[in-house]
Write a protein that holds these residues in place. Structure first.
Motif, PDB file in Angstrom:
ATOM      1  N   ARG A 282       1.026  -0.927  -0.032  1.00  0.00           N
ATOM      2  CA  ARG A 282       0.053  -0.121   0.062  1.00  0.00           C
ATOM      3  C   ARG A 282       1.097   1.326   0.045  1.00  0.00           C
ATOM      4  O   ARG A 282       0.370   2.546  -0.439  1.00  0.00           O
ATOM      5  CB  ARG A 282      -0.950   0.012   1.261  1.00  0.00           C
ATOM      6  CG  ARG A 282      -1.784  -0.868   0.647  1.00  0.00           C
ATOM      7  CD  ARG A 282      -3.161  -1.167   2.189  1.00  0.00           C
ATOM      8  NE  ARG A 282      -2.474  -1.328   3.724  1.00  0.00           N
ATOM      9  CZ  ARG A 282      -3.057  -2.149   3.768  1.00  0.00           C
ATOM     10  NH1 ARG A 282      -3.050  -3.547   3.130  1.00  0.00           N
ATOM     11  NH2 ARG A 282      -1.564  -2.686   4.869  1.00  0.00           N
ATOM     12  N   THR A 318      -5.029  -7.270  -5.495  1.00  0.00           N
ATOM     13  CA  THR A 318      -5.678  -6.107  -4.772  1.00  0.00           C
ATOM     14  C   THR A 318      -4.727  -5.559  -3.248  1.00  0.00           C
ATOM     15  O   THR A 318      -3.515  -6.670  -3.294  1.00  0.00           O
ATOM     16  CB  THR A 318      -6.815  -7.212  -3.267  1.00  0.00           C
ATOM     17  OG1 THR A 318      -6.821  -6.563  -2.180  1.00  0.00           O
ATOM     18  CG2 THR A 318      -5.813  -8.361  -3.085  1.00  0.00           C
ATOM     19  N   ASP A 320      -5.702  -5.539  -0.256  1.00  0.00           N
ATOM     20  CA  ASP A 320      -6.117  -6.228   1.043  1.00  0.00           C
ATOM     21  C   ASP A 320      -5.540  -6.738   2.152  1.00  0.00           C
ATOM     22  O   ASP A 320      -5.635  -8.170   1.786  1.00  0.00           O
ATOM     23  CB  ASP A 320      -7.405  -5.830   0.831  1.00  0.00           C
ATOM     24  CG  ASP A 320      -8.315  -6.011   2.075  1.00  0.00           C
ATOM     25  OD1 ASP A 320      -8.479  -5.844   3.443  1.00  0.00           O
ATOM     26  OD2 ASP A 320      -9.667  -7.275   1.941  1.00  0.00           O
ATOM     27  N   ILE A 369     -15.364  -3.260  -1.106  1.00  0.00           N
ATOM     28  CA  ILE A 369     -13.343  -2.679  -1.173  1.00  0.00           C
ATOM     29  C   ILE A 369     -13.725  -0.876  -1.121  1.00  0.00           C
ATOM     30  O   ILE A 369     -12.645  -1.371  -0.353  1.00  0.00           O
ATOM     31  CB  ILE A 369     -13.429  -2.910  -3.517  1.00  0.00           C
ATOM     32  CG1 ILE A 369     -13.738  -4.091  -3.469  1.00  0.00           C
ATOM     33  CG2 ILE A 369     -12.269  -1.575  -3.620  1.00  0.00           C
ATOM     34  CD1 ILE A 369     -13.677  -3.948  -5.344  1.00  0.00           C
ATOM     35  N   ARG A 372     -12.773  -2.125   2.788  1.00  0.00           N
ATOM     36  CA  ARG A 372     -11.834  -2.771   3.399  1.00  0.00           C
ATOM     37  C   ARG A 372     -10.865  -1.577   3.022  1.00  0.00           C
ATOM     38  O   ARG A 372     -10.051  -1.259   4.236  1.00  0.00           O
ATOM     39  CB  ARG A 372     -11.509  -3.839   1.697  1.00  0.00           C
ATOM     40  CG  ARG A 372     -12.374  -5.520   2.426  1.00  0.00           C
ATOM     41  CD  ARG A 372     -12.043  -5.450   4.089  1.00  0.00           C
ATOM     42  NE  ARG A 372     -12.694  -6.916   3.879  1.00  0.00           N
ATOM     43  CZ  ARG A 372     -12.474  -7.279   3.524  1.00  0.00           C
ATOM     44  NH1 ARG A 372     -11.159  -8.242   2.516  1.00  0.00           N
ATOM     45  NH2 ARG A 372     -13.004  -8.918   3.777  1.00  0.00           N
ATOM     46  N   LYS A 373     -10.667  -0.806   2.215  1.00  0.00           N
ATOM     47  CA  LYS A 373      -9.533   0.153   2.101  1.00  0.00           C
ATOM     48  C   LYS A 373      -9.720   1.023   2.667  1.00  0.00           C
ATOM     49  O   LYS A 373      -8.730   1.777   3.771  1.00  0.00           O
ATOM     50  CB  LYS A 373     -10.338   1.009   0.855  1.00  0.00           C
ATOM     51  CG  LYS A 373      -8.916   2.257   0.416  1.00  0.00           C
ATOM     52  CD  LYS A 373      -9.375   2.469  -0.850  1.00  0.00           C
ATOM     53  CE  LYS A 373      -7.678   3.500  -1.431  1.00  0.00           C
ATOM     54  NZ  LYS A 373      -7.586   4.867   0.021  1.00  0.00           N
ATOM     55  N   ASN A 376      -8.418  -0.729   6.103  1.00  0.00           N
ATOM     56  CA  ASN A 376      -6.732  -1.201   6.141  1.00  0.00           C
ATOM     57  C   ASN A 376      -6.057   0.568   6.022  1.00  0.00           C
ATOM     58  O   ASN A 376      -5.108   0.622   6.933  1.00  0.00           O
ATOM     59  CB  ASN A 376      -6.542  -1.486   4.730  1.00  0.00           C
ATOM     60  CG  ASN A 376      -6.438  -2.930   4.137  1.00  0.00           C
ATOM     61  OD1 ASN A 376      -5.883  -3.621   5.053  1.00  0.00           O
ATOM     62  ND2 ASN A 376      -7.210  -3.235   3.709  1.00  0.00           N
TER      63      ASN A 376
END
Length: 424
Positions: A282, A318, A320, A369, A372-373, A376
């Motif tokens: 990330r 991803t 994630d 999605i 989840r972003k 994170n």
């Protein structure tokens, strides 16, 4: 001849020097810093080098010398080293318009047009010594390869250098005489494997390599060494990389502090590793297409041997952590075999691409999605503020009894309030 001038600034004996900043008792003593699991020597103080102890020497082979010479062995403290590196590079960024952080302890600066380079180098040394407490050396030259060589001269005192060596200030005669005194193995990019091959061609010094036929070097060794020869001839072939390129793969792998036999502990380990890899993913704003999981026993003992790896494709690229951990867990379950004593496990994120280039498919849940972003991002911010693993997946475990040995690790002086040195 190029019009550019580069500086290479390198912290002397970086890991050991970081430790000495916070413990005056280490000054003047022979000190080594050990690799993961306290396995072998990865950093040496000048006193250790004077004893003839080589990099990579296993610590267990040095026990007699340690008793004889009073060698202090410390476990690697990467949290401390990383933060000290960040401080040094931040200071150096003020000394030049362009900077390339080459490694944890060295960086290139574009100092083209700056007058009085020798005095400027001593100013750099004095500021880092005063503000961070670390000793550095500075080398100047027309190319990056020559700047590395100049830094070597600054460290070793060649040409009378006192921590600063400016090759651009030397006459052609003095420069030729200097490089003819330096072994070819000191050239950046000439590894141990190449030295015997070059010596067989009567290329023993830097000067010999500089004068070598470029076409012959390219045909025998390839374009990389050809560029090195050209750089030694002051042809600027390696540009400054102000922004480090994104990694094509991200790996997290560690040896265990003790043999591991249970699947539950292996599961904790790979989830811990893939969590760390996900943070790095990330940070460079990429996504991964697959996760490689590896597992092996210790090849250096007499136990039954087993080694296996598996690639787990992801349904969609991803970053994630939950999705990456799910793939890693399924992978370790598939390759695990009972009755073996495992020594090491690892994960590698593969098929990386910029997150902005990822295309959403028709059947994906875009709301999920997005949630989840946010999750994170929140975890990354918490861990960034309060320290790594402040928040992590439950599957990573709590006790982590399989973790690496680090019996002599010093505190994280600069990043942990509880570890601040106490003045008495």
């Amino acid at each position: 001849m190029t019009g550019s001038v580069f500086a290479l600034v390198d912290v002397n004996n970086f890991y050991v020097s970081c430790e000495r900043v916070f413990d005056w008792r280490l000054w003047g003593k022979p000190v080594v810093v050990l690799s993961n699991n306290d396995g072998c020597v990865v950093a040496r103080s000048p006193e250790i080098k004077a004893l003839g102890i080589k990099m990579g020497t296993p610590w267990h082979k040095l026990k007699d010398q340690a008793r004889q010479h009073g060698i202090v062995a410390l476990s690697s403290n990467y949290t401390l080293y990383g933060d000290m590196s960040r401080r040094v590079m931040t200071i150096l960024a003020d000394f030049a318009p362009r900077q390339e952080v080459y490694s944890i302890d060295e960086c290139f600066l574009d100092v083209t047009g700056i007058p009085g380079l020798t005095a400027y180098g001593h100013q750099i040394r004095a500021r880092i010594q005063q503000w961070v407490g670390l000793p550095v050396c500075v080398g100047y030259a027309e190319t990056k390869t020559l700047a590395k060589l100049a830094n070597h001269c600054a460290k070793t005192g060649l040409a009378g250098a006192d921590g600063v060596c400016d090759l651009t200030a030397l006459s052609r005669t003095d420069r030729d005489a200097l490089i003819d005194r330096i072994d070819v193995g000191e050239v950046w990019g000439v590894g141990r494997r190449l030295v015997p091959q070059l010596e067989a061609m009567r290329i023993n010094t830097v000067g010999d390599l500089r004068r070598a036929d470029v076409a012959t070097i390219r045909s025998r060794f390839g374009v990389v060494l050809e560029r090195t020869v050209r750089e030694l001839r002051e042809e600027d072939c390696l540009q400054l990389e102000a922004v480090a390129p994104d990694k094509d793969q991200i790996m997290a792998s560690r040896s265990f502090g003790r043999p591991v036999t249970e699947l539950s502990e292996l599961r904790e380990a790979v989830i811990t590793y893939v969590t760390r890899a996900g943070e790095k993913l990330r940070r460079q704003k990429s996504v991964a297409s697959s996760v490689l999981v590896s597992l092996r026993t210790n090849p250096f003992n007499d136990d039954p041997q087993y080694a296996r790896q598996i690639v787990m494709p992801l349904p969609h690229p991803t970053d994630d952590t939950l999705a990456l951990a799910d793939a890693a867990e399924r992978g370790i379950r598939q390759i695990y075999r009972p009755r073996f004593r495992y020594h090491k496990a690892g994960v590698m994120l593969m098929g990386l691409m910029p997150a902005e280039h990822r295309q959403t498919t028709l059947f994906e849940d875009t709301d999920a999605i997005a949630r989840r972003k946010r999750l994170n991002d929140a975890v990354d911010k918490i861990n960034g503020k309060f320290g790594r693993r402040t928040v992590e997946l439950a599957g990573a475990g709590i006790a982590k009894s399989w973790s690496m040995r680090a019996r002599n690790r010093t505190p994280a002086y600069t990043t942990d309030w509880e570890a601040l040195p106490t003045a008495r």
